[in-house]
Design a protein around this motif. Structure first.
Motif, PDB file in Angstrom:
ATOM      1  N   PHE A 111       0.841  -1.191   0.000  1.00 32.34           N
ATOM      2  CA  PHE A 111       0.000   0.000   0.000  1.00 32.34           C
ATOM      3  C   PHE A 111       0.880   1.246   0.000  1.00 32.34           C
ATOM      4  O   PHE A 111       1.880   1.325   0.719  1.00 32.34           O
ATOM      5  CB  PHE A 111      -0.910   0.018   1.231  1.00 32.34           C
ATOM      6  CG  PHE A 111      -1.711   1.284   1.369  1.00 32.34           C
ATOM      7  CD1 PHE A 111      -2.893   1.436   0.683  1.00 32.34           C
ATOM      8  CD2 PHE A 111      -1.263   2.317   2.178  1.00 32.34           C
ATOM      9  CE1 PHE A 111      -3.636   2.609   0.794  1.00 32.34           C
ATOM     10  CE2 PHE A 111      -1.993   3.489   2.301  1.00 32.34           C
ATOM     11  CZ  PHE A 111      -3.181   3.626   1.607  1.00 32.34           C
ATOM     12  N   ALA A 112       0.502   2.229  -0.803  1.00 31.88           N
ATOM     13  CA  ALA A 112       1.197   3.517  -0.790  1.00 31.88           C
ATOM     14  C   ALA A 112       0.230   4.595  -1.260  1.00 31.88           C
ATOM     15  O   ALA A 112      -0.511   4.397  -2.220  1.00 31.88           O
ATOM     16  CB  ALA A 112       2.429   3.488  -1.690  1.00 31.88           C
ATOM     17  N   LEU A 113       0.247   5.712  -0.561  1.00 33.39           N
ATOM     18  CA  LEU A 113      -0.550   6.859  -0.950  1.00 33.39           C
ATOM     19  C   LEU A 113       0.357   8.089  -0.902  1.00 33.39           C
ATOM     20  O   LEU A 113       0.905   8.408   0.147  1.00 33.39           O
ATOM     21  CB  LEU A 113      -1.743   7.042  -0.017  1.00 33.39           C
ATOM     22  CG  LEU A 113      -2.727   8.111  -0.480  1.00 33.39           C
ATOM     23  CD1 LEU A 113      -4.148   7.683  -0.188  1.00 33.39           C
ATOM     24  CD2 LEU A 113      -2.440   9.446   0.146  1.00 33.39           C
ATOM     25  N   ALA A 114       0.525   8.711  -2.060  1.00 32.47           N
ATOM     26  CA  ALA A 114       1.323   9.933  -2.162  1.00 32.47           C
ATOM     27  C   ALA A 114       0.359  11.062  -2.472  1.00 32.47           C
ATOM     28  O   ALA A 114      -0.142  11.159  -3.586  1.00 32.47           O
ATOM     29  CB  ALA A 114       2.370   9.790  -3.254  1.00 32.47           C
ATOM     30  N   GLY A 115       0.061  11.860  -1.482  1.00 37.24           N
ATOM     31  CA  GLY A 115      -0.908  12.921  -1.679  1.00 37.24           C
ATOM     32  C   GLY A 115      -0.472  14.218  -1.038  1.00 37.24           C
ATOM     33  O   GLY A 115      -0.019  14.220   0.104  1.00 37.24           O
ATOM     34  N   ASP A 116      -0.596  15.271  -1.791  1.00 42.32           N
ATOM     35  CA  ASP A 116      -0.326  16.610  -1.276  1.00 42.32           C
ATOM     36  C   ASP A 116       1.055  16.717  -0.631  1.00 42.32           C
ATOM     37  O   ASP A 116       1.228  17.346   0.411  1.00 42.32           O
ATOM     38  CB  ASP A 116      -1.426  17.032  -0.295  1.00 42.32           C
ATOM     39  CG  ASP A 116      -2.798  17.015  -0.930  1.00 42.32           C
ATOM     40  OD1 ASP A 116      -2.897  17.319  -2.133  1.00 42.32           O
ATOM     41  OD2 ASP A 116      -3.776  16.686  -0.229  1.00 42.32           O
ATOM     42  N   GLY A 117       2.042  16.058  -1.231  1.00 34.60           N
ATOM     43  CA  GLY A 117       3.421  16.160  -0.760  1.00 34.60           C
ATOM     44  C   GLY A 117       3.807  15.208   0.345  1.00 34.60           C
ATOM     45  O   GLY A 117       4.913  15.301   0.882  1.00 34.60           O
ATOM     46  N   VAL A 118       2.927  14.277   0.703  1.00 36.17           N
ATOM     47  CA  VAL A 118       3.209  13.318   1.776  1.00 36.17           C
ATOM     48  C   VAL A 118       3.064  11.907   1.221  1.00 36.17           C
ATOM     49  O   VAL A 118       2.115  11.612   0.502  1.00 36.17           O
ATOM     50  CB  VAL A 118       2.232  13.529   2.960  1.00 36.17           C
ATOM     51  CG1 VAL A 118       2.465  12.487   4.039  1.00 36.17           C
ATOM     52  CG2 VAL A 118       2.368  14.929   3.522  1.00 36.17           C
ATOM     53  N   LEU A 119       3.999  11.036   1.578  1.00 37.53           N
ATOM     54  CA  LEU A 119       3.927   9.628   1.191  1.00 37.53           C
ATOM     55  C   LEU A 119       3.672   8.785   2.427  1.00 37.53           C
ATOM     56  O   LEU A 119       4.409   8.863   3.404  1.00 37.53           O
ATOM     57  CB  LEU A 119       5.226   9.174   0.522  1.00 37.53           C
ATOM     58  CG  LEU A 119       5.329   7.675   0.210  1.00 37.53           C
ATOM     59  CD1 LEU A 119       4.272   7.269  -0.814  1.00 37.53           C
ATOM     60  CD2 LEU A 119       6.720   7.324  -0.283  1.00 37.53           C
ATOM     61  N   VAL A 120       2.610   8.004   2.383  1.00 36.13           N
ATOM     62  CA  VAL A 120       2.280   7.074   3.464  1.00 36.13           C
ATOM     63  C   VAL A 120       2.303   5.679   2.867  1.00 36.13           C
ATOM     64  O   VAL A 120       1.642   5.419   1.862  1.00 36.13           O
ATOM     65  CB  VAL A 120       0.881   7.370   4.058  1.00 36.13           C
ATOM     66  CG1 VAL A 120       0.549   6.371   5.150  1.00 36.13           C
ATOM     67  CG2 VAL A 120       0.807   8.781   4.577  1.00 36.13           C
ATOM     68  N   SER A 121       3.064   4.780   3.475  1.00 41.58           N
ATOM     69  CA  SER A 121       3.160   3.420   2.945  1.00 41.58           C
ATOM     70  C   SER A 121       2.722   2.369   3.966  1.00 41.58           C
ATOM     71  O   SER A 121       2.989   1.195   3.788  1.00 41.58           O
ATOM     72  CB  SER A 121       4.583   3.130   2.472  1.00 41.58           C
ATOM     73  OG  SER A 121       5.494   3.301   3.533  1.00 41.58           O
ATOM     74  N   ASP A 122       2.049   2.803   4.992  1.00 43.95           N
ATOM     75  CA  ASP A 122       1.547   1.884   6.013  1.00 43.95           C
ATOM     76  C   ASP A 122       0.034   2.084   6.129  1.00 43.95           C
ATOM     77  O   ASP A 122      -0.428   3.093   6.665  1.00 43.95           O
ATOM     78  CB  ASP A 122       2.232   2.161   7.346  1.00 43.95           C
ATOM     79  CG  ASP A 122       1.821   1.217   8.458  1.00 43.95           C
ATOM     80  OD1 ASP A 122       0.739   0.589   8.368  1.00 43.95           O
ATOM     81  OD2 ASP A 122       2.582   1.094   9.434  1.00 43.95           O
ATOM     82  N   PHE A 123      -0.734   1.129   5.614  1.00 44.62           N
ATOM     83  CA  PHE A 123      -2.192   1.240   5.624  1.00 44.62           C
ATOM     84  C   PHE A 123      -2.707   1.439   7.046  1.00 44.62           C
ATOM     85  O   PHE A 123      -3.594   2.272   7.279  1.00 44.62           O
ATOM     86  CB  PHE A 123      -2.810  -0.026   5.006  1.00 44.62           C
ATOM     87  CG  PHE A 123      -4.309   0.041   4.903  1.00 44.62           C
ATOM     88  CD1 PHE A 123      -4.915   0.586   3.781  1.00 44.62           C
ATOM     89  CD2 PHE A 123      -5.118  -0.451   5.916  1.00 44.62           C
ATOM     90  CE1 PHE A 123      -6.303   0.661   3.679  1.00 44.62           C
ATOM     91  CE2 PHE A 123      -6.499  -0.391   5.823  1.00 44.62           C
ATOM     92  CZ  PHE A 123      -7.093   0.167   4.698  1.00 44.62           C
ATOM     93  N   ASP A 124      -2.179   0.676   7.998  1.00 43.25           N
ATOM     94  CA  ASP A 124      -2.660   0.766   9.380  1.00 43.25           C
ATOM     95  C   ASP A 124      -2.384   2.129  10.003  1.00 43.25           C
ATOM     96  O   ASP A 124      -3.099   2.564  10.897  1.00 43.25           O
ATOM     97  CB  ASP A 124      -2.030  -0.340  10.236  1.00 43.25           C
ATOM     98  CG  ASP A 124      -2.511  -1.722   9.821  1.00 43.25           C
ATOM     99  OD1 ASP A 124      -3.639  -1.836   9.302  1.00 43.25           O
ATOM    100  OD2 ASP A 124      -1.748  -2.694  10.000  1.00 43.25           O
ATOM    101  N   GLU A 125      -1.363   2.811   9.525  1.00 42.96           N
ATOM    102  CA  GLU A 125      -1.067   4.167   9.991  1.00 42.96           C
ATOM    103  C   GLU A 125      -2.025   5.176   9.356  1.00 42.96           C
ATOM    104  O   GLU A 125      -2.476   6.110   9.998  1.00 42.96           O
ATOM    105  CB  GLU A 125       0.380   4.522   9.623  1.00 42.96           C
ATOM    106  CG  GLU A 125       0.779   5.946   9.917  1.00 42.96           C
ATOM    107  CD  GLU A 125       2.163   6.260   9.371  1.00 42.96           C
ATOM    108  OE1 GLU A 125       2.324   7.369   8.810  1.00 42.96           O
ATOM    109  OE2 GLU A 125       3.063   5.416   9.498  1.00 42.96           O
TER     110      GLU A 125
END
Length: 166
Positions: free
Chosen positions: A72-86
């Protein structure tokens, strides 16, 4: 003589092994236009269902659009999150900050079928929401969803985009 024959056999085996190792693997069978059209329709319907969930401020249904996967990875509005649970708890809680969705209008959808179980969907969008303080929040931008067919549903495994607020 035995040494020569043994040496030739070894060279032959190595040659065949090298040939097999260096040969490209066969390409997967091409998908038919009907199969591609079916997947495009299913992916489009999945995005439409997500948009409807946002318009109804239905966090549970909106969460079904996203896949809790290892990659899982979401790169949105300058932030990358790669932990779904987070990411998921904050995303779900964000729905509590709004009392009404005025509109969510996608435009110029682009669907690319990558395989029978993978596709991407890109779009431009505009939306407007009213938050719990009574303020109207307007946004536009573009978004990309990389989707896999998981558990009988098209779900987003990776995503990227930008919200521009007015």
């Amino acid at each position: 003589m035995r040494g020569l024959i043994a040496g030739l056999v070894v060279l032959l085996v190595l040659g065949v092994g090298f040939f097999l190792w260096s040969s490209p693997t066969a390409a997967p069978a091409e998908m038919t236009e009907a199969e591609i059209a079916q997947i495009e329709a299913e992916v489009g319907a999945a995005v439409s269902a997500f948009i409807q969930a946002v318009l109804q401020l239905d966090a549970d249904e909106a969460m079904e659009f996203w896949a809790d996967t290892e990659r899982f990875a979401l790169a949105g509005d300058g932030v990358l999150v790669s932990d779904f649970d987070e990411w998921a708890p904050g995303y779900r809680e964000n729905y509590d900050n709004f009392v009404e969705a005025l509109y969510f209008e996608p435009s110029d959808p682009q669907i690319l079928v990558l395989s029978p179980d993978a596709a991407s969907y890109s779009m431009a969008f505009e939306w407007s929401l009213i938050n719990t303080e009574g303020d109207t929040i307007n946004s536009h931008g573009s978004w990309l969803y990389v989707m896999k067919y998981i558990d009988g549903r098209w779900r987003t495994v990776q995503s990227a985009g930008t919200h521009l607020y007015e």
